[in-house]
Design a protein around this motif. Structure first.
Motif, PDB file in Angstrom:
ATOM      1  N   ALA A  56       0.835  -1.199   0.000  1.00 58.38           N
ATOM      2  CA  ALA A  56       0.000   0.000   0.000  1.00 58.38           C
ATOM      3  C   ALA A  56       0.871   1.249   0.000  1.00 58.38           C
ATOM      4  O   ALA A  56       1.858   1.335   0.739  1.00 58.38           O
ATOM      5  CB  ALA A  56      -0.916   0.002   1.221  1.00 58.38           C
ATOM      6  N   GLY A  57       0.509   2.205  -0.858  1.00 56.89           N
ATOM      7  CA  GLY A  57       1.238   3.464  -0.926  1.00 56.89           C
ATOM      8  C   GLY A  57       2.439   3.470  -1.843  1.00 56.89           C
ATOM      9  O   GLY A  57       3.028   4.520  -2.093  1.00 56.89           O
ATOM     10  N   GLN A  58       2.823   2.308  -2.389  1.00 56.65           N
ATOM     11  CA  GLN A  58       3.967   2.261  -3.298  1.00 56.65           C
ATOM     12  C   GLN A  58       3.544   2.643  -4.715  1.00 56.65           C
ATOM     13  O   GLN A  58       2.430   2.354  -5.140  1.00 56.65           O
ATOM     14  CB  GLN A  58       4.611   0.872  -3.297  1.00 56.65           C
ATOM     15  N   ASP A  59       4.467   3.272  -5.430  1.00 56.95           N
ATOM     16  CA  ASP A  59       4.209   3.780  -6.773  1.00 56.95           C
ATOM     17  C   ASP A  59       4.697   2.765  -7.811  1.00 56.95           C
ATOM     18  O   ASP A  59       5.889   2.485  -7.881  1.00 56.95           O
ATOM     19  CB  ASP A  59       4.953   5.110  -6.944  1.00 56.95           C
ATOM     20  N   SER A 272      -2.108   3.280  -5.895  1.00 51.21           N
ATOM     21  CA  SER A 272      -2.084   2.240  -4.877  1.00 51.21           C
ATOM     22  C   SER A 272      -3.266   2.432  -3.938  1.00 51.21           C
ATOM     23  O   SER A 272      -3.682   3.555  -3.670  1.00 51.21           O
ATOM     24  CB  SER A 272      -0.769   2.293  -4.095  1.00 51.21           C
ATOM     25  N   MET A 273      -3.787   1.334  -3.416  1.00 60.60           N
ATOM     26  CA  MET A 273      -4.875   1.414  -2.448  1.00 60.60           C
ATOM     27  C   MET A 273      -4.295   1.700  -1.059  1.00 60.60           C
ATOM     28  O   MET A 273      -3.094   1.831  -0.874  1.00 60.60           O
ATOM     29  CB  MET A 273      -5.666   0.101  -2.423  1.00 60.60           C
ATOM     30  N   GLY A 274      -5.181   1.778  -0.070  1.00 62.05           N
ATOM     31  CA  GLY A 274      -4.763   2.033   1.300  1.00 62.05           C
ATOM     32  C   GLY A 274      -4.265   0.775   1.982  1.00 62.05           C
ATOM     33  O   GLY A 274      -4.458  -0.351   1.507  1.00 62.05           O
ATOM     34  N   ILE A 284     -13.342  -0.901  -3.816  1.00 60.80           N
ATOM     35  CA  ILE A 284     -14.589  -0.181  -3.579  1.00 60.80           C
ATOM     36  C   ILE A 284     -14.407   0.877  -2.504  1.00 60.80           C
ATOM     37  O   ILE A 284     -14.892   2.003  -2.631  1.00 60.80           O
ATOM     38  CB  ILE A 284     -15.721  -1.170  -3.221  1.00 60.80           C
ATOM     39  N   GLY A 285     -13.676   0.550  -1.451  1.00 59.57           N
ATOM     40  CA  GLY A 285     -13.405   1.532  -0.407  1.00 59.57           C
ATOM     41  C   GLY A 285     -12.573   2.697  -0.907  1.00 59.57           C
ATOM     42  O   GLY A 285     -12.831   3.856  -0.571  1.00 59.57           O
ATOM     43  N   MET A 286     -11.581   2.414  -1.722  1.00 57.85           N
ATOM     44  CA  MET A 286     -10.732   3.448  -2.297  1.00 57.85           C
ATOM     45  C   MET A 286     -11.546   4.407  -3.155  1.00 57.85           C
ATOM     46  O   MET A 286     -11.443   5.642  -3.012  1.00 57.85           O
ATOM     47  CB  MET A 286      -9.644   2.792  -3.158  1.00 57.85           C
TER      48      MET A 286
END
Length: 299
Positions: A56-59, A272-274, A284-286
């Motif tokens: 999560a959070g990686q590009d 990236s998602m959370g 869906i949350g993202m």
């Protein structure tokens, strides 16, 4: 008593290896990005083990292969990538090729939007930001896992069918929410061109100071002209807010916000998602959290 204990011990002795063997025999899917991994989990449930190279959070544009990545991919029965060069320098495809593992490109069948390149236009790879395109990813994954494990085909079709219904509901909800923003205010300014498909699908305009990639691939990099065009667009449209992204350094956008005289409307999930236990840990949350952030800042 001895006989009962002996029987229980014998039962456990038989059951435990069987259980461990069943766990060991689960087929493995290795995915490049968090979105693709989430789609795969929705289709396979617990039937297969889904692993993801990106955290999560990686590009994905900037990601550089690590020594353990080849080992991870070598354990895969199937590899899944986004495609269209989202994975900078095609690192996922190269890993699959090097280890001899089959790979499916999830964007196959999507209608591409074009972005400028150095020599020619390129396919914009951020396809999942349209729920209609996300459904194509899911169908591609469904078909791939059915081919891998035809014995449980009905199971995969059933899970995929439920998830496709959820994506249709999400699409309709996004349309309703975006309609709460005045038409003249529907300008989405972010760090890079990740939201073209979102804007195209949901009636917004996209403005960004850089190209589709945050790395050194074709189309990447800010120029003084592009920066000024973005500032002019913000002022011309009287944009109320602009946005940073979870996987991109926010410094440049914050500088542009100060220069253009607008606020930062919030942080959007992009490439990236959370992480676990966050509102954006699923697709869906993202999407839900992004839309709420955009609407609250621009309406």
């Amino acid at each position: 008593m001895f006989t009962r204990r002996y029987a229980i011990s014998l039962f456990l002795a038989i059951l435990l290896p069987t259980t461990l063997f069943a766990q060991e025999k689960r087929q493995v899917i290795v995915c490049s990005t968090t979105q693709v991994a989430d789609f795969a989990r929705q289709v396979v449930g617990d039937r297969m083990e889904v692993k993801c190279i990106l955290a999560a959070g990686q590009d994905p544009h900037l990601y550089e292969k690590k020594p353990g990545d080849a080992q991870l991919v070598s354990t895969a029965d199937l590899c899944l990538e986004n495609g269209w060069h989202l994975e900078g320098n095609d690192w996922m495809n190269k890993l699959a090729t090097q280890t001899g593992r089959p790979i499916v490109t999830c964007v196959e069948g999507c209608q591409p939007l074009q972005v400028p390149g150095i020599e020619q236009a390129m396919h914009d790879p951020h396809v999942w930001f349209s729920c209609t395109n996300a459904a194509i990813y899911v169908r591609n994954i469904r078909d791939a896992v059915i081919k891998l494990d035809p014995e449980h085909a009905d199971e995969y079709r059933s899970r995929a069918g439920l998830y496709l219904d959820q994506l249709r509901t999400l699409h309709s909800w996004i349309v309703r929410e975006i309609n709460n923003i005045p038409v003249e205010q529907r300008v989405l300014v972010t760090s890079h061109d990740a939201f073209n498909y979102f804007c195209h699908a949901y009636g917004m305009q996209s403005a960004t100071p850089v190209g589709w990639s945050t790395g050194d691939e074709v189309g990447a990099g800010i120029t003084p002209q592009r920066r000024q065009e973005t500032i002019d667009s913000i002022r011309d449209h009287k944009v109320k807010a602009i946005f940073v992204e979870t996987s991109v350094n926010p410094t440049m956008v914050r500088e542009i916000a100060r220069e253009a005289g607008v606020k930062i409307g919030g942080e959007l999930y992009s490439d990236s998602m959370g992480g676990p236990d966050t509102a954006g840990e699923t697709y869906i949350g993202m999407m839900r959290e992004n839309v709420i952030t955009i609407v609250q800042a621009l309406k």
